[in-house]
Motif scaffolding. Structure first.
Motif, PDB file in Angstrom:
ATOM      1  N   THR A  12       0.836  -1.191   0.000  1.00  0.00           N
ATOM      2  CA  THR A  12       0.000   0.000   0.000  1.00  0.00           C
ATOM      3  C   THR A  12       0.873   1.243   0.000  1.00  0.00           C
ATOM      4  N   GLU A  13       0.246   2.378  -0.241  1.00  0.00           N
ATOM      5  CA  GLU A  13       0.930   3.662  -0.172  1.00  0.00           C
ATOM      6  C   GLU A  13       0.363   4.454   0.993  1.00  0.00           C
ATOM      7  N   VAL A  14       1.218   5.239   1.638  1.00  0.00           N
ATOM      8  CA  VAL A  14       0.808   6.077   2.761  1.00  0.00           C
ATOM      9  C   VAL A  14       1.251   7.510   2.476  1.00  0.00           C
ATOM     10  N   THR A  15       0.320   8.422   2.589  1.00  0.00           N
ATOM     11  CA  THR A  15       0.599   9.833   2.353  1.00  0.00           C
ATOM     12  C   THR A  15       1.401  10.424   3.510  1.00  0.00           C
ATOM     13  N   VAL A  16       2.416  11.188   3.170  1.00  0.00           N
ATOM     14  CA  VAL A  16       3.220  11.894   4.171  1.00  0.00           C
ATOM     15  C   VAL A  16       2.672  13.318   4.279  1.00  0.00           C
ATOM     16  N   ARG A  17       2.373  13.729   5.496  1.00  0.00           N
ATOM     17  CA  ARG A  17       1.888  15.086   5.736  1.00  0.00           C
ATOM     18  C   ARG A  17       3.065  15.989   6.117  1.00  0.00           C
ATOM     19  N   TRP A  18       2.911  17.271   5.859  1.00  0.00           N
ATOM     20  CA  TRP A  18       3.964  18.216   6.240  1.00  0.00           C
ATOM     21  C   TRP A  18       4.224  18.127   7.736  1.00  0.00           C
ATOM     22  N   SER A  19       3.190  17.897   8.531  1.00  0.00           N
ATOM     23  CA  SER A  19       3.333  17.815   9.990  1.00  0.00           C
ATOM     24  C   SER A  19       4.087  16.569  10.443  1.00  0.00           C
ATOM     25  N   ASP A  20       4.357  15.629   9.539  1.00  0.00           N
ATOM     26  CA  ASP A  20       5.127  14.428   9.889  1.00  0.00           C
ATOM     27  C   ASP A  20       6.636  14.710   9.976  1.00  0.00           C
TER      28      ASP A  20
END
Length: 144
Positions: A12-20
């Motif tokens: 699967t793919e997981v989105t990286v958020r700026w807050s990460d």
């Protein structure tokens, strides 16, 4: 996402958020643990999965995260491969490989991790045995 359990694992793919990101501009450790959790949701907890009953009670018994390379916001969405390493009476261990989005499947993973998850009965506040259906599904994804 794929269900190619017999071949490599659940992908699967997981989105990286700026807050990460942390002050060093790579994914913060605590946020990486959250991203691993987000990756396993469609594999284990989605409607129609034999393991969806774990949504009603499961606890993390152990967690290991090994960093072999940095991951940054621009590396997203992250490419996550998961499989089961062990399946026992009340718990199972998931293995993870995390790569930057677009990296070849045979590229060295930036993150190698594992989580041991135990089935838990909220009403009795005790561990419970995995059902035959749960065990069968988890064994389908076992790497030897």
């Amino acid at each position: 996402m794929s269900d190619a359990g017999e071949q490599f694992g659940f992908h699967t793919e997981v989105t990286v958020r700026w807050s990460d990101m942390d002050v060093f501009q790579h994914i913060n450790h605590a946020r990486m643990v959250t991203l691993l959790e987000e990756a396993r949701i469609p594999w284990l907890f989605a409607d129609g999965r034999p393991t969806q009953s774990l949504r009603e009670g499961a606890v993390i018994a152990d967690l290991h995260v090994r960093y072999r390379g940095q991951l940054r916001h621009d590396d997203g969405p992250l490419d996550v491969m998961m499989w089961t390493e062990k399946v026992r009476a009340v718990d199972f261990t998931i293995g993870y490989e995390v790569r930057p989005g677009g990296a070849p499947a045979d590229a060295v993973p930036s993150i190698i991790a594992s989580t041991q998850i135990a089935a838990f009965d909220i009403d009795t506040q005790r561990l419970r045995r995995l059902s035959d259906e749960e065990r069968g599904y988890l064994l389908r994804w076992k790497r030897d």
